[in-house]
Write an enzyme that holds these catalytic residues in place. Structure first.
Site, PDB file in Angstrom:
ATOM      1  N   SER A  51       0.811  -1.356  -0.072  1.00 41.46           N
ATOM      2  CA  SER A  51       0.078   0.108  -0.068  1.00 41.46           C
ATOM      3  C   SER A  51       0.793   1.196  -0.166  1.00 41.46           C
ATOM      4  O   SER A  51       1.658   1.457  -0.940  1.00 41.46           O
ATOM      5  CB  SER A  51      -1.122  -0.015   1.138  1.00 41.46           C
ATOM      6  OG  SER A  51      -1.843   0.851   1.090  1.00 41.46           O
ATOM      7  N   GLU A 107      -9.037  -5.360  -4.718  1.00 41.11           N
ATOM      8  CA  GLU A 107      -8.417  -4.436  -4.138  1.00 41.11           C
ATOM      9  C   GLU A 107      -9.693  -3.504  -3.207  1.00 41.11           C
ATOM     10  O   GLU A 107      -9.642  -3.195  -2.076  1.00 41.11           O
ATOM     11  CB  GLU A 107      -7.391  -3.584  -4.815  1.00 41.11           C
ATOM     12  CG  GLU A 107      -6.294  -4.143  -5.251  1.00 41.11           C
ATOM     13  CD  GLU A 107      -5.215  -4.130  -4.147  1.00 41.11           C
ATOM     14  OE1 GLU A 107      -5.422  -3.614  -3.055  1.00 41.11           O
ATOM     15  OE2 GLU A 107      -4.029  -4.528  -4.478  1.00 41.11           O
ATOM     16  N   HIS A 114      -8.151  -5.515  -0.422  1.00 38.61           N
ATOM     17  CA  HIS A 114      -6.559  -4.788  -0.171  1.00 38.61           C
ATOM     18  C   HIS A 114      -6.250  -5.236   1.221  1.00 38.61           C
ATOM     19  O   HIS A 114      -6.783  -5.393   2.346  1.00 38.61           O
ATOM     20  CB  HIS A 114      -6.852  -3.234   0.019  1.00 38.61           C
ATOM     21  CG  HIS A 114      -5.743  -2.392  -0.014  1.00 38.61           C
ATOM     22  ND1 HIS A 114      -4.642  -2.415  -0.844  1.00 38.61           N
ATOM     23  CD2 HIS A 114      -5.289  -1.459   1.046  1.00 38.61           C
ATOM     24  CE1 HIS A 114      -3.545  -1.293  -0.606  1.00 38.61           C
ATOM     25  NE2 HIS A 114      -4.057  -0.957   0.643  1.00 38.61           N
TER      26      HIS A 114
END
Length: 515
Positions: free
Chosen positions: A212, A323, A427
Protein backbone atom coordinates in the site's frame (compact mmCIF):
# COMPACT_ATOMS: atom_id res chain seq x y z
CA UNK A 1 19.77 -1.61 -5.00
CA UNK A 2 22.68 -0.30 -3.08
CA UNK A 3 26.27 -1.36 -3.09
CA UNK A 4 28.03 -1.87 0.22
CA UNK A 5 31.76 -1.30 0.66
CA UNK A 6 33.97 -4.04 2.05
CA UNK A 7 35.09 -1.68 4.80
CA UNK A 8 31.49 -1.11 5.87
CA UNK A 9 30.84 -4.82 5.93
CA UNK A 10 33.91 -5.49 8.08
CA UNK A 11 32.94 -2.73 10.48
CA UNK A 12 29.59 -4.45 11.02
CA UNK A 13 30.09 -5.61 14.51
CA UNK A 14 29.93 -9.13 15.60
CA UNK A 15 27.83 -10.58 18.37
CA UNK A 16 29.16 -9.52 21.75
CA UNK A 17 30.07 -12.35 24.14
CA UNK A 18 27.38 -12.50 26.77
CA UNK A 19 28.07 -12.61 30.46
CA UNK A 20 27.55 -16.11 31.90
CA UNK A 21 24.23 -15.19 33.55
CA UNK A 22 22.86 -13.70 30.33
CA UNK A 23 24.16 -16.63 28.33
CA UNK A 24 22.39 -19.13 30.53
CA UNK A 25 19.19 -17.11 30.51
CA UNK A 26 18.96 -16.24 26.84
CA UNK A 27 22.06 -17.45 25.04
CA UNK A 28 25.03 -15.47 23.83
CA UNK A 29 23.08 -14.39 20.74
CA UNK A 30 20.89 -12.09 22.83
CA UNK A 31 23.63 -9.45 22.84
CA UNK A 32 24.67 -7.69 19.63
CA UNK A 33 26.96 -4.71 19.23
CA UNK A 34 25.73 -2.03 16.84
CA UNK A 35 27.63 1.08 15.78
CA UNK A 36 25.91 3.03 18.61
CA UNK A 37 26.17 0.47 21.38
CA UNK A 38 25.17 -2.99 22.57
CA UNK A 39 21.56 -4.19 22.42
CA UNK A 40 19.99 -7.10 24.24
CA UNK A 41 17.18 -8.89 22.46
CA UNK A 42 15.48 -12.24 23.00
CA UNK A 43 16.66 -15.69 21.98
CA UNK A 44 13.67 -17.89 21.34
CA UNK A 45 13.41 -21.51 20.23
CA UNK A 46 13.95 -20.96 16.52
CA UNK A 47 14.71 -17.26 16.15
CA UNK A 48 16.07 -14.10 17.75
CA UNK A 49 14.14 -10.85 18.09
CA UNK A 50 15.49 -7.34 18.68
CA UNK A 51 12.99 -4.52 19.02
CA UNK A 52 12.99 -0.78 19.47
CA UNK A 53 16.49 -0.08 18.13
CA UNK A 54 16.95 3.63 17.27
CA UNK A 55 18.16 4.16 13.71
CA UNK A 56 18.09 7.96 13.87
CA UNK A 57 17.85 10.74 16.42
CA UNK A 58 14.38 11.69 17.66
CA UNK A 59 13.03 14.20 15.10
CA UNK A 60 11.83 16.65 17.74
CA UNK A 61 12.23 20.37 18.38
CA UNK A 62 14.51 21.89 15.74
CA UNK A 63 14.77 18.47 14.06
CA UNK A 64 11.04 18.41 13.27
CA UNK A 65 10.73 18.48 9.45
CA UNK A 66 14.40 17.89 8.85
CA UNK A 67 16.21 14.98 7.31
CA UNK A 68 16.94 12.33 9.96
CA UNK A 69 20.12 12.85 11.98
CA UNK A 70 22.32 10.09 13.48
CA UNK A 71 21.15 8.46 16.68
CA UNK A 72 23.20 9.09 19.82
CA UNK A 73 25.48 6.38 21.14
CA UNK A 74 24.74 4.82 24.52
CA UNK A 75 26.75 3.25 27.31
CA UNK A 76 26.14 -0.22 28.66
CA UNK A 77 23.49 -2.55 27.25
CA UNK A 78 20.27 -1.20 25.75
CA UNK A 79 17.14 -3.29 26.25
CA UNK A 80 15.77 -4.34 22.85
CA UNK A 81 12.90 -6.58 23.91
CA UNK A 82 10.04 -4.11 23.32
CA UNK A 83 9.23 -2.04 20.23
CA UNK A 84 9.60 1.72 20.18
CA UNK A 85 6.55 3.91 20.29
CA UNK A 86 4.74 4.39 16.95
CA UNK A 87 4.93 7.69 15.13
CA UNK A 88 2.26 10.35 15.63
CA UNK A 89 -0.96 9.44 13.80
CA UNK A 90 -4.72 9.94 14.03
CA UNK A 91 -6.99 7.16 15.22
CA UNK A 92 -7.81 4.81 12.36
CA UNK A 93 -8.91 1.25 11.63
CA UNK A 94 -5.70 1.05 9.60
CA UNK A 95 -3.42 1.88 12.53
CA UNK A 96 -3.85 2.85 16.16
CA UNK A 97 -7.43 2.84 17.53
CA UNK A 98 -6.46 5.94 19.55
CA UNK A 99 -4.62 9.06 18.36
CA UNK A 100 -0.85 9.00 18.89
CA UNK A 101 1.04 12.26 19.47
CA UNK A 102 4.54 10.83 19.80
CA UNK A 103 7.44 12.29 17.78
CA UNK A 104 10.28 10.17 19.19
CA UNK A 105 9.55 7.19 16.97
CA UNK A 106 12.41 6.35 14.59
CA UNK A 107 12.97 2.77 15.73
CA UNK A 108 13.28 -0.54 13.96
CA UNK A 109 12.95 -4.23 14.81
CA UNK A 110 15.11 -7.14 13.67
CA UNK A 111 14.05 -10.80 13.50
CA UNK A 112 16.65 -13.43 12.63
CA UNK A 113 16.78 -17.22 12.45
CA UNK A 114 18.42 -18.82 15.49
CA UNK A 115 21.61 -19.27 13.48
CA UNK A 116 23.03 -18.02 10.24
CA UNK A 117 25.65 -15.86 8.60
CA UNK A 118 25.39 -13.53 5.58
CA UNK A 119 21.67 -14.21 5.27
CA UNK A 120 19.49 -12.23 2.85
CA UNK A 121 17.88 -9.19 4.47
CA UNK A 122 14.28 -8.05 3.94
CA UNK A 123 13.33 -4.52 5.06
CA UNK A 124 9.57 -3.98 5.44
CA UNK A 125 7.84 -0.63 4.88
CA UNK A 126 4.35 -0.79 6.39
CA UNK A 127 1.19 0.56 4.79
CA UNK A 128 -1.46 2.86 6.18
CA UNK A 129 -1.65 5.66 3.64
CA UNK A 130 1.53 7.26 5.04
CA UNK A 131 -0.86 8.44 7.75
CA UNK A 132 -1.07 5.40 10.05
CA UNK A 133 0.70 2.22 11.14
CA UNK A 134 3.98 1.00 12.61
CA UNK A 135 6.55 -1.70 12.03
CA UNK A 136 6.00 -3.72 15.19
CA UNK A 137 2.67 -5.42 14.32
CA UNK A 138 4.34 -7.21 11.41
CA UNK A 139 5.86 -10.35 12.91
CA UNK A 140 8.70 -11.47 10.65
CA UNK A 141 9.21 -14.82 12.37
CA UNK A 142 7.85 -17.05 9.59
CA UNK A 143 9.77 -15.19 6.89
CA UNK A 144 12.94 -15.41 8.98
CA UNK A 145 12.67 -19.04 10.10
CA UNK A 146 11.15 -20.71 7.07
CA UNK A 147 12.87 -18.47 4.57
CA UNK A 148 16.26 -18.17 6.23
CA UNK A 149 16.34 -14.38 6.04
CA UNK A 150 16.80 -11.45 8.41
CA UNK A 151 13.64 -9.31 8.59
CA UNK A 152 13.70 -5.62 9.54
CA UNK A 153 10.50 -3.67 10.19
CA UNK A 154 10.58 0.05 10.86
CA UNK A 155 8.66 3.13 11.87
CA UNK A 156 8.84 6.26 9.74
CA UNK A 157 7.30 9.69 10.15
CA UNK A 158 3.64 9.84 9.12
CA UNK A 159 1.08 12.41 8.12
CA UNK A 160 1.86 16.04 8.77
CA UNK A 161 5.24 15.29 10.37
CA UNK A 162 6.42 13.00 7.58
CA UNK A 163 4.99 14.48 4.42
CA UNK A 164 4.22 18.19 4.87
CA UNK A 165 5.74 20.27 2.06
CA UNK A 166 6.33 24.00 2.57
CA UNK A 167 9.00 26.31 1.11
CA UNK A 168 9.85 27.62 4.58
CA UNK A 169 10.94 24.15 5.68
CA UNK A 170 13.64 24.05 3.01
CA UNK A 171 15.68 26.99 4.31
CA UNK A 172 19.25 25.80 4.87
CA UNK A 173 18.29 22.22 4.01
CA UNK A 174 19.55 19.94 1.24
CA UNK A 175 16.23 18.27 0.54
CA UNK A 176 12.82 19.03 -0.91
CA UNK A 177 10.28 19.33 1.87
CA UNK A 178 7.53 16.76 2.05
CA UNK A 179 9.67 13.61 1.81
CA UNK A 180 10.70 13.19 5.46
CA UNK A 181 9.10 9.74 5.72
CA UNK A 182 10.98 8.64 2.61
CA UNK A 183 14.24 10.00 4.04
CA UNK A 184 13.55 8.08 7.26
CA UNK A 185 13.24 4.86 5.26
CA UNK A 186 16.56 5.58 3.56
CA UNK A 187 18.17 6.28 6.94
CA UNK A 188 16.92 2.88 8.14
CA UNK A 189 18.46 1.26 5.06
CA UNK A 190 21.77 2.96 5.87
CA UNK A 191 21.51 1.58 9.41
CA UNK A 192 21.03 -1.86 7.85
CA UNK A 193 24.12 -1.35 5.67
CA UNK A 194 26.23 -0.46 8.72
CA UNK A 195 24.84 -2.95 11.23
CA UNK A 196 23.00 -5.92 9.80
CA UNK A 197 26.06 -8.19 9.54
CA UNK A 198 26.18 -8.19 13.34
CA UNK A 199 22.73 -9.82 13.29
CA UNK A 200 23.73 -12.44 10.70
CA UNK A 201 22.54 -10.51 7.65
CA UNK A 202 24.28 -9.71 4.39
CA UNK A 203 24.45 -5.95 3.78
CA UNK A 204 25.15 -6.73 0.14
CA UNK A 205 21.81 -8.50 -0.33
CA UNK A 206 18.93 -6.35 0.89
CA UNK A 207 15.34 -6.50 -0.37
CA UNK A 208 13.11 -3.48 0.20
CA UNK A 209 9.46 -4.49 0.34
CA UNK A 210 6.23 -2.80 1.29
CA UNK A 211 2.47 -2.77 0.85
CA UNK A 212 0.00 0.00 0.00
CA UNK A 213 1.69 3.26 1.06
CA UNK A 214 4.75 1.10 1.73
CA UNK A 215 4.57 0.03 -1.91
CA UNK A 216 4.30 3.65 -3.06
CA UNK A 217 7.37 4.44 -0.98
CA UNK A 218 9.21 1.39 -2.32
CA UNK A 219 8.44 2.56 -5.86
CA UNK A 220 9.80 5.99 -4.91
CA UNK A 221 12.90 4.28 -3.51
CA UNK A 222 13.43 2.59 -6.86
CA UNK A 223 13.32 6.00 -8.55
CA UNK A 224 15.37 7.85 -5.89
CA UNK A 225 19.03 8.64 -6.58
CA UNK A 226 19.64 9.08 -2.84
CA UNK A 227 18.62 5.44 -2.34
CA UNK A 228 21.19 4.13 -4.82
CA UNK A 229 23.11 1.15 -3.42
CA UNK A 230 20.93 0.74 -0.34
CA UNK A 231 18.93 -2.28 -1.59
CA UNK A 232 19.33 -4.92 -4.26
CA UNK A 233 15.80 -6.18 -4.89
CA UNK A 234 12.32 -4.70 -4.42
CA UNK A 235 8.80 -6.03 -3.81
CA UNK A 236 5.95 -3.55 -4.25
CA UNK A 237 2.55 -4.85 -3.10
CA UNK A 238 -0.73 -3.12 -3.96
CA UNK A 239 0.25 0.31 -5.22
CA UNK A 240 1.26 0.80 -8.85
CA UNK A 241 4.76 2.08 -9.42
CA UNK A 242 3.39 3.89 -12.49
CA UNK A 243 1.03 6.08 -10.42
CA UNK A 244 2.01 9.76 -10.18
CA UNK A 245 3.70 11.14 -7.09
CA UNK A 246 2.72 14.56 -5.78
CA UNK A 247 4.39 17.36 -7.70
CA UNK A 248 6.48 19.94 -5.88
CA UNK A 249 4.00 22.67 -6.81
CA UNK A 250 0.94 20.66 -5.70
CA UNK A 251 2.51 19.63 -2.41
CA UNK A 252 3.84 23.08 -1.52
CA UNK A 253 0.60 24.84 -2.48
CA UNK A 254 -1.31 22.47 -0.22
CA UNK A 255 1.28 22.86 2.54
CA UNK A 256 1.19 26.66 2.35
CA UNK A 257 -2.60 26.63 2.65
CA UNK A 258 -2.33 24.32 5.66
CA UNK A 259 0.23 26.55 7.38
CA UNK A 260 -1.87 29.63 6.65
CA UNK A 261 -4.91 27.97 8.22
CA UNK A 262 -2.87 27.69 11.42
CA UNK A 263 -1.68 31.29 11.24
CA UNK A 264 1.89 30.33 10.32
CA UNK A 265 4.10 31.79 7.60
CA UNK A 266 7.46 30.39 8.68
CA UNK A 267 9.09 27.22 9.97
CA UNK A 268 9.58 28.58 13.51
CA UNK A 269 5.84 29.08 13.90
CA UNK A 270 5.08 25.57 12.64
CA UNK A 271 7.72 23.99 14.89
CA UNK A 272 6.27 25.78 17.91
CA UNK A 273 2.85 24.20 17.47
CA UNK A 274 1.88 21.09 19.45
CA UNK A 275 1.66 17.82 17.53
CA UNK A 276 -2.01 17.54 18.42
CA UNK A 277 -2.81 20.88 16.81
CA UNK A 278 -0.94 19.97 13.65
CA UNK A 279 -2.39 16.51 13.40
CA UNK A 280 -5.99 17.51 13.97
CA UNK A 281 -5.76 20.25 11.33
CA UNK A 282 -4.01 18.14 8.67
CA UNK A 283 -6.40 17.01 5.93
CA UNK A 284 -4.05 15.78 3.17
CA UNK A 285 -5.72 12.52 2.02
CA UNK A 286 -2.77 11.07 0.10
CA UNK A 287 0.54 12.34 1.48
CA UNK A 288 2.74 10.35 -0.85
CA UNK A 289 6.28 11.27 -1.93
CA UNK A 290 6.97 14.56 -3.69
CA UNK A 291 8.63 14.47 -7.12
CA UNK A 292 10.86 17.39 -8.04
CA UNK A 293 13.00 19.90 -6.20
CA UNK A 294 16.09 17.84 -5.42
CA UNK A 295 17.77 14.45 -5.77
CA UNK A 296 15.50 12.52 -3.40
CA UNK A 297 12.91 12.12 -6.16
CA UNK A 298 13.88 14.45 -8.99
CA UNK A 299 11.33 13.13 -11.53
CA UNK A 300 8.08 11.22 -11.46
CA UNK A 301 8.73 7.50 -10.82
CA UNK A 302 6.98 6.58 -14.07
CA UNK A 303 9.33 8.87 -16.01
CA UNK A 304 12.35 7.32 -14.29
CA UNK A 305 11.19 3.78 -15.10
CA UNK A 306 10.31 4.66 -18.71
CA UNK A 307 13.74 6.21 -19.27
CA UNK A 308 15.60 3.37 -17.54
CA UNK A 309 17.29 5.87 -15.21
CA UNK A 310 16.45 4.35 -11.83
CA UNK A 311 17.87 1.87 -9.34
CA UNK A 312 17.76 -1.14 -11.62
CA UNK A 313 17.16 -4.22 -9.48
CA UNK A 314 14.88 -7.27 -9.80
CA UNK A 315 11.27 -6.47 -8.89
CA UNK A 316 8.14 -8.33 -7.76
CA UNK A 317 5.03 -6.22 -8.27
CA UNK A 318 1.36 -7.07 -7.87
CA UNK A 319 -2.01 -6.47 -6.29
CA UNK A 320 -5.04 -8.33 -4.96
CA UNK A 321 -8.03 -9.53 -6.94
CA UNK A 322 -10.58 -7.37 -5.08
CA UNK A 323 -8.48 -4.41 -3.92
CA UNK A 324 -11.21 -1.80 -3.70
CA UNK A 325 -13.86 -3.77 -1.81
CA UNK A 326 -12.29 -2.69 1.48
CA UNK A 327 -12.71 0.98 0.60
CA UNK A 328 -16.16 0.67 -0.99
CA UNK A 329 -17.67 -0.81 2.16
CA UNK A 330 -16.36 2.19 4.10
CA UNK A 331 -17.97 4.54 1.59
CA UNK A 332 -21.20 2.55 1.20
CA UNK A 333 -21.92 0.67 4.45
CA UNK A 334 -25.45 -0.14 3.20
CA UNK A 335 -26.39 -1.88 -0.08
CA UNK A 336 -27.08 0.41 -3.02
CA UNK A 337 -29.90 0.31 -5.57
CA UNK A 338 -29.55 -0.10 -9.34
CA UNK A 339 -30.44 3.58 -9.67
CA UNK A 340 -27.64 4.56 -7.30
CA UNK A 341 -25.20 2.36 -9.19
CA UNK A 342 -26.17 3.86 -12.54
CA UNK A 343 -25.96 7.34 -11.04
CA UNK A 344 -22.44 6.63 -9.79
CA UNK A 345 -21.29 5.34 -13.18
CA UNK A 346 -22.83 8.23 -15.11
CA UNK A 347 -21.44 10.78 -12.70
CA UNK A 348 -17.97 9.24 -12.90
CA UNK A 349 -17.62 8.23 -16.55
CA UNK A 350 -19.84 10.73 -18.38
CA UNK A 351 -20.07 9.97 -22.13
CA UNK A 352 -18.52 6.53 -21.58
CA UNK A 353 -21.10 5.51 -18.96
CA UNK A 354 -23.25 3.42 -21.33
CA UNK A 355 -20.21 1.38 -22.38
CA UNK A 356 -19.16 0.91 -18.74
CA UNK A 357 -22.67 -0.18 -17.71
CA UNK A 358 -22.73 -2.67 -20.57
CA UNK A 359 -19.34 -4.07 -19.56
CA UNK A 360 -20.30 -4.23 -15.84
CA UNK A 361 -24.07 -4.88 -15.96
CA UNK A 362 -26.35 -4.79 -12.94
CA UNK A 363 -27.40 -8.38 -13.51
CA UNK A 364 -23.87 -9.67 -12.89
CA UNK A 365 -23.68 -8.34 -9.32
CA UNK A 366 -26.04 -9.32 -6.49
CA UNK A 367 -24.35 -6.59 -4.44
CA UNK A 368 -23.80 -3.49 -6.56
CA UNK A 369 -21.14 -2.21 -4.21
CA UNK A 370 -19.07 -5.10 -5.55
CA UNK A 371 -19.74 -3.83 -9.08
CA UNK A 372 -18.24 -0.43 -8.26
CA UNK A 373 -15.33 -2.06 -6.44
CA UNK A 374 -14.69 -4.30 -9.47
CA UNK A 375 -14.60 -1.32 -11.82
CA UNK A 376 -12.18 0.55 -9.58
CA UNK A 377 -10.02 -2.51 -9.00
CA UNK A 378 -9.77 -3.11 -12.74
CA UNK A 379 -8.90 0.42 -13.78
CA UNK A 380 -8.33 3.99 -12.76
CA UNK A 381 -6.37 4.23 -9.53
CA UNK A 382 -3.06 3.33 -7.88
CA UNK A 383 -4.41 -0.04 -6.70
CA UNK A 384 -5.85 -1.04 -10.07
CA UNK A 385 -4.84 -4.16 -11.96
CA UNK A 386 -4.41 -2.26 -15.23
CA UNK A 387 -2.21 0.24 -13.39
CA UNK A 388 0.00 -2.54 -12.08
CA UNK A 389 0.28 -4.01 -15.58
CA UNK A 390 1.40 -0.58 -16.79
CA UNK A 391 4.20 -0.60 -14.22
CA UNK A 392 5.14 -4.22 -14.94
CA UNK A 393 5.48 -3.32 -18.61
CA UNK A 394 7.71 -0.35 -17.80
CA UNK A 395 10.07 -2.53 -15.78
CA UNK A 396 10.10 -5.29 -18.37
CA UNK A 397 10.85 -2.90 -21.24
CA UNK A 398 13.72 -1.37 -19.28
CA UNK A 399 15.30 -4.83 -19.02
CA UNK A 400 15.19 -5.63 -15.30
CA UNK A 401 13.87 -9.02 -14.16
CA UNK A 402 10.30 -8.42 -13.03
CA UNK A 403 7.62 -10.81 -11.74
CA UNK A 404 3.90 -10.04 -11.53
CA UNK A 405 1.35 -11.56 -9.18
CA UNK A 406 -2.27 -11.22 -8.11
CA UNK A 407 -3.37 -12.49 -4.71
CA UNK A 408 -6.73 -14.19 -5.29
CA UNK A 409 -7.85 -15.96 -2.09
CA UNK A 410 -11.41 -14.74 -1.63
CA UNK A 411 -11.64 -16.70 1.63
CA UNK A 412 -8.69 -14.86 3.21
CA UNK A 413 -9.10 -13.69 6.84
CA UNK A 414 -10.78 -10.29 6.57
CA UNK A 415 -9.14 -7.09 7.71
CA UNK A 416 -12.55 -6.27 9.18
CA UNK A 417 -15.49 -8.62 9.62
CA UNK A 418 -18.39 -6.91 7.85
CA UNK A 419 -21.72 -8.78 8.15
CA UNK A 420 -23.55 -9.09 4.85
CA UNK A 421 -20.59 -8.14 2.67
CA UNK A 422 -17.91 -10.36 1.17
CA UNK A 423 -14.55 -8.59 1.22
CA UNK A 424 -12.99 -11.30 -0.92
CA UNK A 425 -9.33 -10.81 -1.77
CA UNK A 426 -9.46 -7.19 -0.69
CA UNK A 427 -6.66 -4.71 -0.14
CA UNK A 428 -4.12 -6.03 2.38
CA UNK A 429 -5.65 -9.53 2.38
CA UNK A 430 -2.31 -11.11 1.42
CA UNK A 431 -0.50 -9.78 4.48
CA UNK A 432 -1.46 -12.55 6.99
CA UNK A 433 0.11 -15.05 4.57
CA UNK A 434 3.48 -13.33 4.93
CA UNK A 435 3.01 -12.17 8.52
CA UNK A 436 0.79 -14.87 10.11
CA UNK A 437 -1.56 -13.71 12.85
CA UNK A 438 -1.64 -10.11 11.64
CA UNK A 439 -5.43 -9.81 11.81
CA UNK A 440 -5.87 -12.27 14.65
CA UNK A 441 -7.69 -14.91 12.55
CA UNK A 442 -5.82 -18.17 11.92
CA UNK A 443 -5.26 -19.58 8.44
CA UNK A 444 -6.87 -22.92 7.64
CA UNK A 445 -4.82 -25.86 6.34
CA UNK A 446 -5.02 -24.91 2.65
CA UNK A 447 -4.33 -21.27 3.41
CA UNK A 448 -1.33 -22.29 5.53
CA UNK A 449 0.05 -24.21 2.57
CA UNK A 450 -0.42 -21.12 0.40
CA UNK A 451 1.34 -19.09 3.08
CA UNK A 452 4.27 -21.54 2.96
CA UNK A 453 4.53 -21.16 -0.81
CA UNK A 454 4.29 -17.37 -0.70
CA UNK A 455 6.98 -17.16 1.98
CA UNK A 456 9.15 -19.43 -0.16
CA UNK A 457 8.58 -17.28 -3.26
CA UNK A 458 9.27 -14.02 -1.40
CA UNK A 459 12.38 -15.23 0.43
CA UNK A 460 13.89 -17.08 -2.53
CA UNK A 461 13.51 -13.86 -4.49
CA UNK A 462 15.33 -12.07 -1.66
CA UNK A 463 18.08 -14.66 -1.87
CA UNK A 464 18.57 -14.94 -5.62
CA UNK A 465 16.43 -12.35 -7.41
CA UNK A 466 14.17 -15.12 -8.75
CA UNK A 467 11.03 -16.34 -6.91
CA UNK A 468 10.83 -20.13 -6.61
CA UNK A 469 9.13 -22.61 -4.31
CA UNK A 470 9.50 -26.38 -4.08
CA UNK A 471 6.47 -28.34 -5.27
CA UNK A 472 4.83 -25.16 -6.52
CA UNK A 473 4.35 -23.82 -10.05
CA UNK A 474 7.19 -21.99 -11.75
CA UNK A 475 6.75 -18.23 -11.54
CA UNK A 476 7.55 -16.87 -15.01
CA UNK A 477 9.39 -13.65 -15.59
CA UNK A 478 6.94 -11.00 -16.79
CA UNK A 479 6.89 -10.40 -20.54
CA UNK A 480 3.14 -10.04 -21.12
CA UNK A 481 -0.07 -9.79 -19.05
CA UNK A 482 -0.50 -13.56 -19.37
CA UNK A 483 2.61 -14.04 -17.17
CA UNK A 484 0.98 -12.84 -13.93
CA UNK A 485 0.89 -15.51 -11.21
CA UNK A 486 -2.46 -15.89 -9.44
CA UNK A 487 -2.03 -16.90 -5.79
CA UNK A 488 -4.90 -18.82 -4.19
CA UNK A 489 -5.22 -21.97 -2.07
CA UNK A 490 -6.09 -25.43 -3.36
CA UNK A 491 -4.48 -27.88 -5.81
CA UNK A 492 -4.83 -25.54 -8.81
CA UNK A 493 -4.88 -22.27 -6.90
CA UNK A 494 -1.50 -21.10 -8.15
CA UNK A 495 -1.43 -20.56 -11.91
CA UNK A 496 -0.72 -17.91 -14.49
CA UNK A 497 -3.59 -15.67 -15.52
CA UNK A 498 -4.06 -13.01 -18.18
CA UNK A 499 -4.98 -10.13 -15.91
CA UNK A 500 -5.34 -7.67 -18.80
CA UNK A 501 -8.17 -9.77 -20.19
CA UNK A 502 -9.74 -10.46 -16.79
CA UNK A 503 -9.69 -6.75 -15.89
CA UNK A 504 -10.83 -5.42 -19.28
CA UNK A 505 -7.70 -3.34 -19.76
CA UNK A 506 -8.14 -3.16 -23.56
CA UNK A 507 -11.69 -1.90 -23.02
CA UNK A 508 -10.48 0.84 -20.70
CA UNK A 509 -7.75 1.81 -23.14
CA UNK A 510 -10.35 2.05 -25.90
CA UNK A 511 -12.13 4.69 -23.82
CA UNK A 512 -8.97 6.77 -23.87
CA UNK A 513 -8.09 6.25 -20.20
CA UNK A 514 -4.64 5.94 -18.76
CA UNK A 515 -4.29 3.38 -15.99
Amino acid sequence: MRAVTAAAAILLLTTVPAAPAAASAQGAGALVRTDKGVVRGEVLQDHRAFRGIPYAAPPVGELRWKAPRPAAAWQGVRDATAPGEPCAQPASPFGSPQPVYNEDCLYLNVTTPAHGHKLPVMVWVHGGGNLNGAGAPYDGTKLAVRGGVVVVTLNYRLGVLGWLAHPALEAGERYQSGNYGLLDQQAALRWVRRNIAAFGGDPGNVTLFGESAGSADTCAGLASPTAAGLFHRAIAQSYSCAWPARTEQEAETSGAAFASSLGCADAACLRALPVRTLQEAYQEPNPYPVAGGDQVLPVQPREAFASGRYNRVPVIHGNTLDEMRLFLILQYPQPITPEQYEGYVRGTYGPAADAVLARYPVADYPDLRVAIATILTDFGGPLSTCGHLDALGLFARSGVPVYGYQFADRTAPPFQDIPGFELGAAHASELPYLFPGLYGAPLNAEQSRLSDVMVDYWTSFARTGRPAAAQAPRWPRFHSPADVLSLAPGPDGIHTVDTARASNCAFWESLGGAS
